[in-house]
Enzyme design. Structure first.
Site, PDB file in Angstrom:
ATOM      1  N   GLY A 129       2.178   1.531   1.553  1.00  0.00           N
ATOM      2  CA  GLY A 129       3.373   2.282   1.707  1.00  0.00           C
ATOM      3  C   GLY A 129       4.550   1.539   0.802  1.00  0.00           C
ATOM      4  N   GLY A 143       3.446  -0.040   5.903  1.00  0.00           N
ATOM      5  CA  GLY A 143       2.571  -0.975   5.634  1.00  0.00           C
ATOM      6  C   GLY A 143       2.402  -1.437   4.116  1.00  0.00           C
ATOM      7  NE  ARG A 197     -16.420  -6.978   1.105  1.00  0.00           N
ATOM      8  CZ  ARG A 197     -17.861  -7.300   1.367  1.00  0.00           C
ATOM      9  NH1 ARG A 197     -18.964  -7.269   0.290  1.00  0.00           N
ATOM     10  NH2 ARG A 197     -18.278  -7.355   2.445  1.00  0.00           N
ATOM     11  CE1 TYR A 246      -9.603   2.317   9.146  1.00  0.00           C
ATOM     12  CE2 TYR A 246     -11.475   2.089   7.429  1.00  0.00           C
ATOM     13  CZ  TYR A 246     -10.174   2.035   7.686  1.00  0.00           C
ATOM     14  OH  TYR A 246      -9.073   2.266   6.662  1.00  0.00           O
TER      15      TYR A 246
END
Length: 325
Positions: free
Chosen positions: A18, A15, A219, A146
């Site tokens: 990773g 991903g 954000r 989640y």
């Protein structure tokens, strides 16, 4: 972390994060650092084993016998995917985390670094949020499945430490983006979703580009290659069971509309950006304090946001055929 011969297993290794760690490790190998001479890195993706299944998780650990684990594997998705699948997000992530940490204990793993998310923090809270506030109230209802599953990693770390003396910890990054991101509709987060959709708009010759929501939410974003450096630093140098926030500085917080404009600039898109306010905004802000990180790693330099967006857009344009779209 010692510099003895060791095997580091990275779950979710195919991903976004990773692959960023893999890029960093390969660079260290080329440079012949003291760590690279004594480390064997194993990057595992879903094709190597279904971590929701205890037997497959056990087989993976039996095969590689890891000394250390960086646990990135998770069922993840964007706002609308979360809203529609809270139960699935909870059950699948709970199974993954339980199996990985149990296998780590069974195989005598010296240290596990698990990846959480700033979305796990309480919806009703004061800002900036810090590491002591994880369990202070319910998360935002849009992604409670989640969020609660990720919070339980912290509970497991504490339990394994108290009962078995395990030295495991967790990191809490802000919104991550970069090369190898997930650009699939409904499954992607805001940056890769905008990057993918704007590429489509350019291909279609669209005169306008629609951003879902008002564009006003704020954000913090961290470039995946920066996060990779920090996670490897945590593995080697951070020894507390208490989680640590890995985030850019508070003053680097940006609006979703600013993100869209930065991506527009990176593409050279000449159309107009419009906002569909009938779509949900999600949480207005999640401002996180990186005071703890700054106290321990004072001189870390984050990649400027515009530079990181430009590199991400360039990567997508170059690798679109192979990307997760």
């Amino acid at each position: 972390m010692s510099v003895d011969k060791s095997v580091i297993l990275v779950t979710g290794g195919s991903g976004l994060v990773g692959q960023a760690i893999k890029t960093l490790v390969e660079k260290e190998l080329q440079e012949g650092t003291k760590f690279s001479r004594n480390e064997t890195w194993v990057f595992c993706g879903s094709k190597d084993g279904d971590l929701r299944e205890k037997a497959q998780t056990e087989a993976l650990f039996e095969k590689y016998q890891p000394t250390y684990v960086i646990h990135l594997a998770a069922m993840v998705g964007g706002l609308f995917h979360n809203m529609a699948n809270n139960l699935s997000f909870f059950r699948e992530n709970m199974a993954i985390n339980e199996n990985v940490l149990y296998a780590s204990h069974k195989h005598g793993v010296k240290k596990v670094v698990s990846c959480l998310s700033t979305c796990i923090f309480p919806d009703k809270t004061t800002y900036p949020i810090n590491e002591t506030m994880v369990h202070n109230g319910p998360p935002h209802p849009s992604n409670y499945g989640y969020s609660y599953a990720k919070r339980m990693i912290d509970i497991l770390n504490r339990g394994y430490h108290e009962q078995h003396g395990c030295r495991w910890t967790s990191v809490i990054p802000c919104n991550v983006f970069g090369p190898h991101d997930n650009f699939r509709p409904q499954a992607s987060h805001v940056v890769p979703a905008l990057v993918r959709r704007m590429a489509d708009a350019i291909d279609n010759g669209d005169a306008t580009f629609t951003v879902f929501g008002s564009g006003k939410p704020l954000r913090q974003f961290i470039y995946s290659l920066d996060l990779a450096k920090l996670i490897v630093w945590v593995l080697r140098s951070y020894d507390s069971v208490e989680p640590i926030i890995l985030s850019t500085d508070e003053e680097d917080e940006v609006t979703i509309s600013a993100v869209a404009e930065t991506i527009k600039k990176a593409y050279g898109y000449t159309g107009e950006i419009v906002y569909d306010t009938s779509k949900a905004d999600g949480q207005y802000k999640k401002t996180a304090s990186n005071k703890k990180l700054r106290s321990l790693y004072k001189d870390f330099q984050f990649t400027p946001f515009e530079t990181a967006i430009q590199e991400s857009v360039d990567w997508f344009k170059k690798n679109r055929e192979q990307a997760r779209i």
